[in-house]
Design a protein around this motif. Structure first.
Motif, short mmCIF file in Angstrom:
data_model
loop_
_atom_site.label_atom_id
_atom_site.label_comp_id
_atom_site.label_asym_id
_atom_site.label_seq_id
_atom_site.Cartn_x
_atom_site.Cartn_y
_atom_site.Cartn_z
N ASN A 39 0.83 -1.21 0.00
CA ASN A 39 0.00 0.00 0.00
C ASN A 39 0.87 1.26 0.00
O ASN A 39 1.75 1.42 0.85
N LEU A 40 0.59 2.14 -0.96
CA LEU A 40 1.36 3.37 -1.11
C LEU A 40 0.50 4.58 -0.81
O LEU A 40 -0.71 4.60 -1.07
N GLY A 80 -2.79 10.75 12.04
CA GLY A 80 -4.16 10.45 12.41
C GLY A 80 -4.41 8.98 12.66
O GLY A 80 -5.55 8.54 12.75
N GLY A 81 -3.33 8.21 12.74
CA GLY A 81 -3.48 6.79 13.04
C GLY A 81 -3.54 5.91 11.81
O GLY A 81 -3.78 4.71 11.92
N SER A 82 -3.29 6.49 10.63
CA SER A 82 -3.37 5.70 9.40
C SER A 82 -2.01 5.19 8.93
O SER A 82 -1.92 4.57 7.87
N SER A 83 -0.95 5.45 9.71
CA SER A 83 0.38 5.08 9.23
C SER A 83 0.50 3.58 8.98
O SER A 83 1.20 3.15 8.06
N GLY A 84 -0.22 2.76 9.78
CA GLY A 84 -0.16 1.32 9.58
C GLY A 84 -0.87 0.86 8.32
O GLY A 84 -0.74 -0.29 7.92
N SER A 282 4.65 -0.43 8.75
CA SER A 282 4.50 -1.38 7.64
C SER A 282 4.70 -2.81 8.09
O SER A 282 5.66 -3.12 8.82
N GLU A 283 3.82 -3.70 7.64
CA GLU A 283 3.97 -5.13 7.92
C GLU A 283 4.53 -5.85 6.70
O GLU A 283 4.59 -7.08 6.68
N ASN A 284 4.91 -5.07 5.67
CA ASN A 284 5.45 -5.65 4.44
C ASN A 284 6.83 -5.04 4.13
O ASN A 284 7.10 -4.66 2.99
#
Length: 364
Positions: A39-40, A80-84, A282-284
């Motif tokens: 996801n970019l 805003g908590g969307s970094s993941g 990131s989990e990737n």
């Protein structure tokens, strides 16, 4: 055959079927997991199928891109908590330092990026994404915030940003809904002299003068654009004849045979260095490293340039270009060209700048 024997065989068949069904679910789930999604959150033009498709095929994955309209939008989403939700981001030089120092990006293992050494030393030597000996991003593309104009309205390139304030252009101008417009007005007022870096750390009095100057421009503004496609459409629909934009829009308009010109006025202009970073959440990360390596290789850099009109951070991309293409990207004279660009820097009082800009927008 006894009833018990028949019953046992029936139960065995049912058990076997249940086991087979369970294994099928496991295997199908396993297959699904073999197609990860990267996801970019990047600028327009940085996930074009003309080059991203090859990465997807090479790595048996899917690339899903969201686009940002400004640096502040990127920061707001990350904070805003969307970094993941994102693996790779492309912050420009105005917020790259802040992202690197705030724990929103992961430090890079340059050993996993063999082509990092090919990147322009003029860019990698900067301290923008270096924190306590760690590197948090790779320079990717760079370029100016040029003046874009309709050549039927301006047969000769306008010499100064001041032309945008000409009363004859009422309702025919567009500016970016971004702090870059604040910097542009500050240049018109001469606040970049003698130190261009002062654009990014102006006093309250100077910011008030910038606000007044921009309010004076408002009658000429048809619309403030927020995406590249939006400005391209404003030109194509003949709603505007001049704007501050990106080379991306110039490229798009040229491809559609629109009579477009691009110039850097006598006051010079601001510019940017976009970096690719891997988010801390990131989990990737392994796949993200492969993506960074793919994006900074010379062949990909040439393809990104074809889409955006931006200058590649990997000078080896020039080997795939004609002499005319190299000249149009200023790769034949990088040093002198960059003297006309005041690359975005970290803005210590960014909240104050945004306050001024929002007040400009709110003025009727």
């Amino acid at each position: 055959m006894s009833r018990n024997s028949v019953f046992s065989k029936s139960m065995f068949a049912k058990s076997t079927f249940a086991l087979f069904a369970a294994l099928l679910v496991v295997f199908s789930g396993s297959c699904a997991r073999k197609t990860p999604t990267l996801n970019l959150l990047v600028w327009e033009g940085y996930a074009d199928p003309s080059y991203v498709k090859a990465f997807e095929e090479q790595n048996h994955c899917k690339v899903s891109a969201s686009y940002m309209g400004s640096s502040d939008e990127l920061v707001a989403k990350l904070r805003g908590g969307s970094s993941g939700n994102y693996d790779v981001i492309s912050p420009s030089s105005d917020v790259a330092t802040m992202i690197a120092t705030s724990g929103l990006a992961a430090p890079l293992d340059l050993g996993k990026l063999p082509r990092y050494g090919q990147l322009s030393p003029q860019l990698t030597s900067l301290s923008l994404v270096r924190v306590k000996g760690e590197v948090y991003g790779v320079p990717f593309m760079w370029g100016p915030d040029p003046m874009i104009y309709d050549t039927t309205a301006f047969p000769q390139p306008p010499e100064s940003w001041n032309v945008m304030w000409d009363p004859k252009l009422k309702g025919k101008v567009s500016v970016w809904d971004d702090l870059s417009t604040v910097y542009m007005a500050a240049q018109v007022l001469g606040y970049d002299k003698p130190d261009p870096g002062h654009l990014y750390n102006m006093t309250d009095e100077e910011l008030d003068a910038v606000k007044k100057k921009l309010v004076e421009l408002k009658p000429n503004i048809r619309k403030m654009w927020s995406t590249g496609g939006e400005l391209t459409n404003l030109f194509q629909n003949h709603e505007v004849v001049i704007a501050m934009g990106w080379p991306l829009m110039t490229n798009q308009l040229r491809k559609s045979n629109f009579p477009v010109g691009e110039t850097i006025p006598k006051e010079n202009t601001t510019g940017w260095i976009d970096h690719l970073m891997i988010t801390a959440g990131s989990e990737n990360k392994d796949l993200a490293y492969k993506f960074l390596e793919f994006m900074i290789q010379s062949q990909t850099q040439k393809k990104v340039t074809d889409v955006t009109g931006y200058t590649p951070a990997n000078p080896h991309a020039a080997q795939y270009m004609t002499p005319e293409e190299q000249k149009s990207l200023h790769l034949d004279d990088v040093d002198n060209y960059q003297k006309r660009l005041y690359f975005w820097q970290n803005v210590p009082r960014r909240a104050k700048y945004n306050e001024i800009w929002n007040e400009v927008k709110a003025t009727q």
